[in-house]
Design an enzyme around this catalytic site. Structure first.
Site, PDB file in Angstrom:
ATOM      1  N   LYS A  43       2.593  -1.016   5.922  1.00 31.11           N
ATOM      2  CA  LYS A  43       3.637  -1.931   5.458  1.00 31.11           C
ATOM      3  C   LYS A  43       4.641  -2.119   6.594  1.00 31.11           C
ATOM      4  O   LYS A  43       5.165  -1.142   7.144  1.00 31.11           O
ATOM      5  CB  LYS A  43       4.348  -1.366   4.225  1.00 31.11           C
ATOM      6  CG  LYS A  43       5.432  -2.292   3.660  1.00 31.11           C
ATOM      7  CD  LYS A  43       5.951  -1.767   2.338  1.00 31.11           C
ATOM      8  CE  LYS A  43       7.097  -2.619   1.813  1.00 31.11           C
ATOM      9  NZ  LYS A  43       6.720  -4.032   1.608  1.00 31.11           N
ATOM     10  N   HIS A  85       5.433   3.810   0.526  1.00 35.53           N
ATOM     11  CA  HIS A  85       4.342   2.856   0.710  1.00 35.53           C
ATOM     12  C   HIS A  85       3.372   3.352   1.782  1.00 35.53           C
ATOM     13  O   HIS A  85       3.678   4.269   2.553  1.00 35.53           O
ATOM     14  CB  HIS A  85       4.883   1.480   1.121  1.00 35.53           C
ATOM     15  CG  HIS A  85       5.475   0.707  -0.012  1.00 35.53           C
ATOM     16  ND1 HIS A  85       6.740   0.942  -0.497  1.00 35.53           N
ATOM     17  CD2 HIS A  85       4.967  -0.309  -0.761  1.00 35.53           C
ATOM     18  CE1 HIS A  85       6.991   0.110  -1.488  1.00 35.53           C
ATOM     19  NE2 HIS A  85       5.936  -0.664  -1.672  1.00 35.53           N
TER      20      HIS A  85
END
Length: 274
Positions: A167, A163
C-alpha cells in the site's frame, strides 16, 4: 430475466490483486459487463484478463491505453470506470473519466482534500456521477457508526490502521475519514495531560486536525485492518474491523457501480449510498 441493459465497466488497475478480484465479481454479476481492462503491467498486454483473474476467458484483452479505453466505453453509454490504481496517477485518471462521461468509482486512496474538491466541482459542472470510496467493506461503515456513538462518551481516542506492505499511501483513507467523522461529535479529542517528548520522531503517529493520533502499520500478510481505541479512567473500548480477503469488498464495489449511474455529482464514502 430483466430487459435492462448491462452496465459497461472498465477496470483500471485490473492486474492488481484488488483489480483481479473486481474482474471476477463483475463476471458473475448478471447486470454488469466488463468492457475494458487497463493496467501498466506491460508483460500482460493483450492477454485475456479473465484468464489472468482466474474466472475463465472474457475476451477482454489487457491494455495500457486508458484514454482509448474510455473513448470505447463512452460509446457504450452509461459506462463506469472502477479505479484501483496508484495514488500518484489517480487525480488525472478520474478527471479524464469525467471528461469522457464515464462515471468513476474510485477505490484508490491518497487524493488530497483540495483534489477531491476540484474533482467534485468538475463532476458537478459535467453532471457526471462520481464515487470516492475509501473502503468498500460494509463492516467498516458499521465500525465507524459505532465510533460516532462512542465519541459522545470518550474524550480520548487513537486510530491504528494496518495494511499490506504494497500500500503506497499512509495513513489509509479509511483512517482519515474515520477521524473526520468523529469531528461531527466533538471538535477536538485527546486533551493533553502532560508535555510529550518523542525520543524517536513519529513514534506517536500522525496527528489530525481533530487531535487524533493515527498509527500506520505495513507488513506482508496483512490485507486491511483498523482499530479505533477509546480510553477513559479504568477502561478501554476497542472497535476493530479485519478484512482477511478482498472478496469482502466486492458487494460494496458492485453496489457502487449500480449506484453511481443516476448521480450528477461526486459523493465520498460508501455510507452515502447505503
Amino acid at each position: 430475466m430483466s430487459n435492462q441493459p448491462q452496465i459497461p465497466v472498465v477496470v483500471n488497475g485490473a492486474m492488481g490483486r484488488m483489480g483481479r478480484e473486481i474482474v471476477k465479481a463483475i463476471a458473475t454479476a448478471p447486470d454488469i459487463k466488463l468492457v475494458g481492462a487497463v493496467d501498466r503491467n506491460l508483460d500482460a498486454l493483450g492477454e485475456d484478463i479473465g484468464e489472468i483473474a482466474g474466472c475463465g476467458p472474457l475476451e477482454i484483452p489487457v491494455t495500457n491505453d486508458l484514454e482509448a479505453t474510455l473513448v470505447m466505453a463512452q460509446s457504450e453509454g452509461n459506462a463506469v470506470m472502477v479505479d484501483v490504481t496508484h495514488p500518484a496517477k489517480i487525480y488525472e485518471q478520474v478527471r479524464a473519466a469525467i471528461a469522457y462521461g464515464v462515471r468513476p468509482v474510485v477505490g484508490t486512496t491518497g487524493l488530497t482534500p483540495e483534489q477531491i474538491i476540484q474533482l467534485a466541482e468538475f463532476a458537478e459542472k459535467a453532471s457526471v456521477g462520481c464515487l470516492i470510496i475509501p473502503n468498500f467493506a460494509i463492516g467498516v461503515i458499521l465500525m465507524q457508526q459505532a465510533a460516532l456513538k462512542a465519541a459522545e462518551y470518550f474524550d480520548h481516542v487513537e486510530i491504528i490502521e494496518l495494511h499490506h506492505n504494497r500500500k503506497a499511501d499512509a495513513p489509509s483513507g479509511t483512517a482519515i475519514a474515520t477521524a473526520q467523522m468523529l469531528q461531527e461529535v466533538k471538535p477536538s479529542f485527546n486533551p493533553p495531560e502532560v508535555e510529550e517528548t518523542e525520543t524517536l520522531q513519529g513514534s506517536r503517529g500522525g496527528t489530525t486536525a481533530e487531535g487524533i493520533n493515527i498509527h500506520s502499520v505495513r507488513l506482508p500478510g496483512l490485507v486491511a485492518h483498523q482499530e479505533v481505541m477509546f480510553g477513559a479512567p479504568g477502561q478501554v473500548y476497542t472497535l476493530r474491523h479485519d478484512a482477511m480477503d478482498r472478496v469482502c469488498f466486492m458487494p460494496g464495489v458492485l453496489l457502487s457501480i449500480r449506484k453511481v449511474l443516476p448521480l450528477k455529482s461526486l459523493l465520498y464514502g460508501l455510507d452515502k449510498i447505503l
